[in-house]
Design a protein around this motif. Structure first.
Motif, PDB file in Angstrom:
ATOM      1  N   GLY A 163      14.204  37.103  19.427  1.00  0.00           N
ATOM      2  CA  GLY A 163      13.231  38.197  19.249  1.00  0.00           C
ATOM      3  C   GLY A 163      13.363  38.867  17.580  1.00  0.00           C
ATOM      4  N   ILE A 164      14.618  39.074  17.401  1.00  0.00           N
ATOM      5  CA  ILE A 164      14.916  39.681  16.160  1.00  0.00           C
ATOM      6  C   ILE A 164      14.428  38.742  14.714  1.00  0.00           C
ATOM      7  CG2 ILE A 164      17.004  40.617  14.730  1.00  0.00           C
ATOM      8  CD1 ILE A 164      18.160  41.657  17.159  1.00  0.00           C
ATOM      9  N   LEU A 165      15.012  37.361  15.074  1.00  0.00           N
ATOM     10  CA  LEU A 165      14.755  36.536  13.786  1.00  0.00           C
ATOM     11  C   LEU A 165      13.292  35.874  13.844  1.00  0.00           C
ATOM     12  CD1 LEU A 165      18.242  35.277  14.134  1.00  0.00           C
ATOM     13  CD2 LEU A 165      17.598  36.594  12.421  1.00  0.00           C
ATOM     14  N   ALA A 166      12.499  36.216  14.719  1.00  0.00           N
ATOM     15  CA  ALA A 166      11.271  35.299  14.899  1.00  0.00           C
ATOM     16  C   ALA A 166      10.300  35.438  13.762  1.00  0.00           C
ATOM     17  CB  ALA A 166      10.401  36.225  15.892  1.00  0.00           C
ATOM     18  N   GLY A 167      10.799  36.404  12.806  1.00  0.00           N
ATOM     19  CA  GLY A 167       9.864  36.795  11.576  1.00  0.00           C
ATOM     20  C   GLY A 167       8.549  37.457  11.807  1.00  0.00           C
ATOM     21  N   GLN A 289      20.406  45.276  14.274  1.00  0.00           N
ATOM     22  CA  GLN A 289      19.835  46.517  15.219  1.00  0.00           C
ATOM     23  C   GLN A 289      20.385  47.618  14.840  1.00  0.00           C
ATOM     24  OE1 GLN A 289      20.637  44.793  18.981  1.00  0.00           O
ATOM     25  NE2 GLN A 289      18.419  44.122  19.432  1.00  0.00           N
ATOM     26  N   THR A 290      21.842  47.748  14.457  1.00  0.00           N
ATOM     27  CA  THR A 290      22.287  48.920  14.085  1.00  0.00           C
ATOM     28  C   THR A 290      22.153  49.397  12.589  1.00  0.00           C
ATOM     29  OG1 THR A 290      24.376  47.860  13.699  1.00  0.00           O
ATOM     30  CG2 THR A 290      24.206  48.683  16.149  1.00  0.00           C
ATOM     31  N   THR A 291      21.474  48.768  12.040  1.00  0.00           N
ATOM     32  CA  THR A 291      21.081  49.193  10.400  1.00  0.00           C
ATOM     33  C   THR A 291      19.747  49.745  10.511  1.00  0.00           C
ATOM     34  OG1 THR A 291      22.371  47.056   9.751  1.00  0.00           O
ATOM     35  CG2 THR A 291      21.008  48.223   8.256  1.00  0.00           C
ATOM     36  N   LYS A 292      19.978  50.823   9.647  1.00  0.00           N
ATOM     37  CA  LYS A 292      18.604  51.630   9.691  1.00  0.00           C
ATOM     38  C   LYS A 292      17.434  51.038   8.932  1.00  0.00           C
ATOM     39  CE  LYS A 292      19.863  56.590  10.754  1.00  0.00           C
ATOM     40  NZ  LYS A 292      21.265  56.892  10.267  1.00  0.00           N
ATOM     41  N   ASP A 293      17.946  50.855   7.675  1.00  0.00           N
ATOM     42  CA  ASP A 293      16.900  50.108   6.670  1.00  0.00           C
ATOM     43  C   ASP A 293      17.161  48.585   6.798  1.00  0.00           C
ATOM     44  OD1 ASP A 293      15.424  49.472   4.782  1.00  0.00           O
ATOM     45  OD2 ASP A 293      16.473  49.936   3.007  1.00  0.00           O
ATOM     46  N   VAL A 487      24.008  44.518  34.243  1.00  0.00           N
ATOM     47  CA  VAL A 487      24.191  45.166  33.065  1.00  0.00           C
ATOM     48  C   VAL A 487      23.678  43.916  31.826  1.00  0.00           C
ATOM     49  CG1 VAL A 487      26.019  45.746  31.342  1.00  0.00           C
ATOM     50  CG2 VAL A 487      26.104  46.563  33.711  1.00  0.00           C
ATOM     51  N   LEU A 488      23.820  42.875  31.962  1.00  0.00           N
ATOM     52  CA  LEU A 488      23.394  41.789  31.004  1.00  0.00           C
ATOM     53  C   LEU A 488      21.962  41.901  31.002  1.00  0.00           C
ATOM     54  CD1 LEU A 488      26.063  39.108  31.280  1.00  0.00           C
ATOM     55  CD2 LEU A 488      25.833  40.324  29.305  1.00  0.00           C
ATOM     56  N   LEU A 489      21.306  41.858  31.959  1.00  0.00           N
ATOM     57  CA  LEU A 489      19.899  41.904  31.994  1.00  0.00           C
ATOM     58  C   LEU A 489      19.311  43.455  31.403  1.00  0.00           C
ATOM     59  CD1 LEU A 489      17.859  39.917  33.580  1.00  0.00           C
ATOM     60  CD2 LEU A 489      17.930  41.439  35.478  1.00  0.00           C
ATOM     61  N   ILE A 490      19.851  44.308  31.715  1.00  0.00           N
ATOM     62  CA  ILE A 490      19.398  45.637  31.067  1.00  0.00           C
ATOM     63  C   ILE A 490      19.539  45.328  29.439  1.00  0.00           C
ATOM     64  CG2 ILE A 490      19.683  47.799  30.735  1.00  0.00           C
ATOM     65  CD1 ILE A 490      20.655  47.985  33.748  1.00  0.00           C
ATOM     66  N   ILE A 491      20.715  45.023  28.944  1.00  0.00           N
ATOM     67  CA  ILE A 491      20.993  44.877  27.724  1.00  0.00           C
ATOM     68  C   ILE A 491      19.995  43.785  26.978  1.00  0.00           C
ATOM     69  CG2 ILE A 491      22.566  44.162  25.747  1.00  0.00           C
ATOM     70  CD1 ILE A 491      24.802  44.750  27.440  1.00  0.00           C
ATOM     71  N   THR A 492      19.721  42.656  27.565  1.00  0.00           N
ATOM     72  CA  THR A 492      18.786  41.811  27.156  1.00  0.00           C
ATOM     73  C   THR A 492      17.435  42.356  26.768  1.00  0.00           C
ATOM     74  OG1 THR A 492      19.938  40.077  28.280  1.00  0.00           O
ATOM     75  CG2 THR A 492      17.952  39.376  27.390  1.00  0.00           C
ATOM     76  N   VAL A 496      15.423  42.723  23.375  1.00  0.00           N
ATOM     77  CA  VAL A 496      14.056  42.064  23.296  1.00  0.00           C
ATOM     78  C   VAL A 496      13.070  42.939  22.835  1.00  0.00           C
ATOM     79  CG1 VAL A 496      12.182  40.781  24.144  1.00  0.00           C
ATOM     80  CG2 VAL A 496      14.325  40.103  24.746  1.00  0.00           C
ATOM     81  N   VAL A 497      12.989  44.187  23.714  1.00  0.00           N
ATOM     82  CA  VAL A 497      11.866  45.226  23.298  1.00  0.00           C
ATOM     83  C   VAL A 497      11.899  45.768  21.822  1.00  0.00           C
ATOM     84  CG1 VAL A 497      10.938  47.421  23.944  1.00  0.00           C
ATOM     85  CG2 VAL A 497      11.311  45.663  25.661  1.00  0.00           C
ATOM     86  N   VAL A 498      13.340  46.149  21.766  1.00  0.00           N
ATOM     87  CA  VAL A 498      13.366  46.793  20.683  1.00  0.00           C
ATOM     88  C   VAL A 498      13.277  45.814  19.241  1.00  0.00           C
ATOM     89  CG1 VAL A 498      15.543  48.060  18.949  1.00  0.00           C
ATOM     90  CG2 VAL A 498      15.173  48.396  21.277  1.00  0.00           C
ATOM     91  N   GLY A 499      13.972  44.634  19.317  1.00  0.00           N
ATOM     92  CA  GLY A 499      13.921  43.399  18.458  1.00  0.00           C
ATOM     93  C   GLY A 499      12.444  43.180  17.935  1.00  0.00           C
ATOM     94  N   LEU A 500      11.622  42.934  19.156  1.00  0.00           N
ATOM     95  CA  LEU A 500      10.272  42.655  18.922  1.00  0.00           C
ATOM     96  C   LEU A 500       9.745  43.758  18.063  1.00  0.00           C
ATOM     97  CD1 LEU A 500       8.951  40.518  21.738  1.00  0.00           C
ATOM     98  CD2 LEU A 500       9.451  39.708  19.669  1.00  0.00           C
ATOM     99  N   ARG A 501       9.725  44.970  18.298  1.00  0.00           N
ATOM    100  CA  ARG A 501       9.085  45.977  17.626  1.00  0.00           C
ATOM    101  C   ARG A 501       9.343  46.063  16.226  1.00  0.00           C
ATOM    102  NH1 ARG A 501      10.263  51.601  20.063  1.00  0.00           N
ATOM    103  NH2 ARG A 501       9.732  50.706  21.920  1.00  0.00           N
TER     104      ARG A 501
END
Lengths: 675, 368
Positions: A163-167, A289-293, A487-492, A496-501
């Protein structure tokens, strides 16, 4: 209190064992050997340990351990050189390092990137060892809580990093990951041995493609070809900015990221069955995810190096838990390590459940030898990084033939088959095209790496769950939805939601301009064609076999993605990001040499090898390349060729490796190394 | 260091004695071969991580000491297609100077026996110089073991068992066929990468029946038995000189599958099912791992290697160093090895047909 009462004296004994001058001497010896092997991509700890095995028999256990641990510990440190300086992922532990490390080298900050990486490695190793010292005492019941559904969820979490690296075009990233997974399913299925996309008439593919080949093909070859076309040094600026001290400062400024990623590394390393393949991606995702910029990720963001490098050395420590406590090796090198321990001191140390009870002092010695080896290795690496970083200022045409030599040799070691080189070339071509049209290569690689675990764990979890449900509905639910899974499900889901955004802002491979419609569309159609064929191929496996389900599911999802992409391509104008094409504008478009002639050089090496065998082909290739393409004089070209071949032969002789034979060797009986 | 001095002396003595004993035979066969300054490559058709790797790594340094001229012995791994790739490669090698040897395993034997179309090798062409046996033990969780009435397994017949299986046509067919003969309902979960993964699955409570080969059982399961989380069910047994299944010398207190089968009404120790099980048990365990010289090896070379392995076995410390790594099983050379090769690579056509049919019916696996 009981635990502490036994642990403290054992820890003391362990330190007394380690801190003998002769033990430290062996450790340093092991570290130096490990560094020499680790800079060579694709060999890793397995080659080094196999080299040491014959000497282990009857050796004093602590000396043998020092030697072996020294070697294993520093491989994930020294492979950083190849990933940062050349963009070659030296091992699975350093794939994510390439993403930001290599762009930094291109900016002329190689020394800074290297020392940041090494400082993180060192710190990760130490955090890992400290954590393990306590954790190893209580690890056994915790590790046993990770059943198949939990392992599946960790794999899915790893996949969610796509999700994060999708481009910029998320669906393209998802299709790329799916394509990686499909390539990962090639060969015999794990469940009932049915063949996917391969046949027994052509045996090479039945064992599937190896990670070394896919990693080198997807990352290294496109970068090497691209640099070679531009005919310049790796570092754009001639003056190397950023000394090694800057890298250490960078690390210190991000020390909490380093701590968190180290802990991630130990914990994932502890879980048997996943090994190290996901750790660096999860750490990279966490760093993003933990980097602002997030602007700079993929263009040389130092946090993108600190994260994965902190985790991969810590992971080595974590990997000791399944190895020592369960006798189940977390990786190939750990498997040899177990075998070697049995050879030491005529077998008094028995790896397995009894290890903690009978050999706690030895266990602690191994943990802290690992940490100490990290310290020694890092100091040597940081000291060397300034000098080695100068490699990036050399004209690339002088470096490239040797890189082709090294990656060909590395690829050949994975299967000892000429087809390894063909596969490397084919995957390399796919990598070049994915780079050109801005399809996420990290997503492809994550998909490939996690394809097997995802399929196996999904099948197994399903089968066991069915059996549990037959016993009772509650029992089945308890099995699938354990607290860890939830727990893992929630983290995932959150990730994904944060990553795609955020994905739109993260260009893991830099900005790419859009151009004409035709070329990207043709590439999409070819990819769609392959996926469709993979679907058809899997569907033709008999329906009672579990081997068809996973590839069909993945291919099905991908086909939906492809359909959306096709529709979008038809509707949007050619300036849309979906039509990204590096040949239109930027470095590649302005390159001195064209793609096909550059690729032709590599193809020539391949064809010559199939005719003359590797060493003869290499001689011809190096000489011609240096003379014609790099424009060296005959004497220089001959001298460089001789050095290259001598190096290759020396390395192979030391590690007892063979070279690919060609047609010539079928007819003539030649002495080594020409065989 | 005194340990080395004494064993060194003992080895020297033994070598001298063995050399004297063999001088006649060596004359009869020529002069033996001298491997001074050479490198012997021992091909293992598996990855560095398996049981064959452990076995070869155990023998390699000892073999190097025992061969004339003390050549370097390196173990070379050539994994692929479940060992078929390496074995096919070895089949193509012609004998040159005795510096190439091959280590096969049960997983190399089974596809050969079952007529797998990928097999291009033939054991009859090779020259065996060592055969190592092993055994296996099946075990259960305590609550399941309590349902057994002595050796009678009838009480287990209504239970749902889960077993982590490496592959239907692998060594795992010996335990799965045995359990089926006892009337147990065992569901195989496929895709296990090694027996260690199977044990982990058992420890996590996902699988509730498992088996391990002897050395892995001693290392990995004995501590569980001591902790009360596992109970041994039966061993596969061992073969006596007359070819009968008797108790495994490593586990003399454990009943064999034959005894359990006799005590269980549903199971029969005769008929085609039993014959097939026994044939594949013999191929998979008492003659599991063998060392070969390639097709066309000279008699000199065979004699030299046979003697070298005999010298290794005759080491004063051999029993001690091998017990933990190989178990207490026969390490056969000479005629005994040939005997083992024969029993391990020849099964009656009826046994083969039965297993081929059973694999297809039970797992849908066809060997074409």
């Amino acid at each position: 209190m009981d635990i502490i009462a036994t642990a403290l004296p054992a820890l003391g004994e362990a330190w007394a064992l380690i801190l003998q001058p002769v033990v430290l001497g062996y450790l340093v010896l092991g570290v130096v050997m490990g560094l020499c092997i680790g800079v060579f991509p694709g060999l890793g700890g397995i080659a080094g340990l196999s080299l040491l095995l014959p000497f282990m028999f009857g050796m004093d256990p602590i000396l043998g351990l020092a030697l072996m641990v020294g070697m294993v510990a520093v491989v994930p440190t020294s492979d950083t050189f190849a990933s940062v300086l050349m963009g070659i992922p030296g091992s699975s532990a350093s794939q994510a390092t390439v993403l930001d490390g290599f762009p930094m080298a291109k900016k002329g900050q190689a020394a800074r990137a290297l020392s940041a990486a090494f400082a993180s490695s060192l710190f990760g190793g130490l955090v890992g060892a400290s954590f393990l010292t306590v954790f190893i005492l209580i690890a056994r019941p915790i590790v046993l809580e990770f059943r198949t559904p939990e392992l599946l969820m960790i794999t899915v979490f790893g996949l969610s990093m796509v999700g994060i690296l999708a481009g910029r075009v998320a669906i393209k990233g998802i299709v790329a990951a799916g394509l990686g997974m499909l390539v990962g399913t090639i060969g015999e299925g794990a469940s009932s041995g049915d063949l996917r996309m391969s046949s027994y008439d052509f045996p090479y593919l039945t064992d599937g493609l190896k990670l070394v080949i896919v990693g080198l093909g997807i990352f290294a070859i496109p970068e090497i070809i691209s640099l070679l076309r531009q005919d310049r040094a790796i570092a754009k600026e001639q003056a190397l900015g950023g000394g090694w001290l800057d890298g250490v400062k960078d690390w210190f400024a991000n020390i909490w990221l380093s701590v968190r990623c180290s802990i991630i590394g130990v914990i994932v390393g502890v879980i048997p069955g996943l090994g190290g393949s996901v750790v660096d991606w999860i750490a990279y995702g966490h760093a993003v995810q933990t980097t602002k910029d997030k602007e700079n990720f993929g263009k040389g963001e130092v946090r993108g190096i600190i994260g994965p490098e902190s985790s991969n050395n810590a992971k080595e420590g974590g990997g000791l838990v399944p190895t020592l406590l369960f006798g189940i090796p977390g990786s190939g090198s750990m498997a040899i390590f177990i075998g070697a321990i049995a050879l030491l001191g005529s077998g008094q140390i028995e790896v397995g459940p009894a290890m903690l009870k009978n050999n706690l002092d030895i266990t602690y010695s191994i943990v802290w030898l690992l940490a100490l080896a990290n310290v020694v290795g890092t100091i040597i690496c940081i000291a060397a990084s300034g000098g080695i970083a100068k490699l990036t200022t050399i004209r690339f045409a002088l470096l490239a033939p040797f890189l082709f030599m090294i990656i060909s040799f590395a690829a050949f070691q994975s299967g000892q088959n000429l087809m390894d080189l063909v596969a490397l070339f084919a995957i390399g071509f796919l990598g070049i095209m994915m780079r050109r049209f801005d399809w996420s290569r990290p997503a492809f690689l994550i998909g490939f790496v996690l394809s097997n675990p995802a399929e196996t764990y999904a099948n197994q979890a399903l089968q066991i769950a069915q059996s549990r449900f037959r016993k009772g509905f509650g029992e089945g639910l308890d099995y699938i939805f354990s607290p860890i899974v939830i727990v893992l499900l929630i983290i995932t889901v959150v990730s994904v939601v944060v990553g795609l955004r955020q994905a739109k802002n993260i260009m893991a491979e830099g900005d790419v301009k859009s151009g004409s419609k035709r070329a990207p569309f043709v590439f999409l159609l070819i990819v769609t064609g392959y996926i469709a064929y993979a679907f058809y191929d899997a569907a033709s496996i008999p329906s009672f076999s579990r081997d068809r389900t996973f590839p069909m599911f993945v291919a099905g999802v991908c086909l939906v993605g492809c359909a959306i992409l096709v529709i979008r391509m038809m509707l949007k104008p050619e300036t849309d990001t979906i039509f990204a094409d590096r040949e239109v504008d930027g470095e590649d478009a302005e390159a001195t040499h064209n793609l096909w002639s550059t690729l032709g050089w590599f193809a020539a090496l391949l064809i010559l090898t199939s005719l003359l065998g590797f060493i003869l082909a290499l001689g011809l290739f190096l000489f011609t390349f240096l003379k014609v393409r790099a424009g060296l004089g005959t004497a220089f070209a001959a001298a460089y060729t001789a050095v290259g071949i001598a190096f290759m032969c020396g390395m192979a002789a030391l590690l007892n490796r063979d070279f690919p034979p060609g047609l010539l060797q079928e007819y003539a009986d030649l002495p080594w190394p020409l065989t | 260091m005194s340990f080395f001095n004494t064993t060194g002396r003992a080895v020297c003595g033994l070598v001298a004695a063995a050399a004297a004993a063999f001088s006649f035979q060596a004359q009869a066969g020529g002069h033996g071969i001298d491997l001074t300054g050479k490198t012997v490559e021992w091909i293992i058709p598996f990855s560095e991580t398996g049981g064959s790797a452990k076995w070869a790594n155990f023998y390699a340094p000892l073999l190097s000491e025992a061969l004339p001229g003390q050549p370097t012995v390196v173990v070379k791994f050539m994994p692929g297609a479940g060992s078929t790739k390496g074995a096919n490669w070895f089949q193509e090698q012609a004998y040159e100077d005795g510096t190439t040897i091959f280590g096969s395993s049960g997983s190399t034997q089974f596809p050969f026996l079952l007529g797998d179309p990928r097999v291009k090798y033939n054991y009859a062409d090779w020259n065996v110089v060592l055969a190592s046996g092993t055994g296996g033990v099946a075990y259960l969780p305590p609550d399941m073991a309590a349902k057994m009435d002595g050796m009678d397994a009838t009480g287990l017949q209504g239970e749902d068992f889960i077993y982590g299986n490496q592959g239907a046509t692998r060594l795992d067919l010996v335990p799965t066929l045995a359990w089926e003969m006892l009337g147990l309902n065992v569901e195989s979960v496929m895709g296990i990468k090694g027996r260690g993964d199977g044990r982990l699955m058992f420890e996590r409570g996902e699988a509730n029946i498992d088996y391990q080969t002897s050395s892995s059982y001693l290392k990995g399961v004995t501590p569980l038995v001591e902790a009360g989380t596992a109970v041994p069910m039966m061993s596969w047994g061992a073969l006596d000189a007359g070819g009968n299944i008797v108790r495994d010398p490593t586990f003399p207190d454990m009943p064999t599958f034959k005894e359990v089968c006799e005590a269980t009404p549903a199971c029969e120790t005769s008929g085609e099912k039993w014959d097939a099980w026994k044939a594949f048990f013999i191929a998979g365990f008492p003659a599991q791992k063998m060392v070969f010289l390639p097709n066309g090896a000279s008699n000199d070379a065979i004699v030299t290697y046979t003697k070298a392995f005999e010298d290794v076995k005759a080491r004063a410390d051999f029993a001690e160093i091998s017990a933990g790594r190989l178990g207490k099983y026969p390490q056969m050379t000479g005629d005994a090895a040939k005997q083992a090769l024969q029993s391990g690579t020849e099964v009656a056509p009826s046994a083969k047909d039965f297993v081929v049919g059973w694999l297809e019916e039970r797992y849908g696996v066809t060997l074409k």
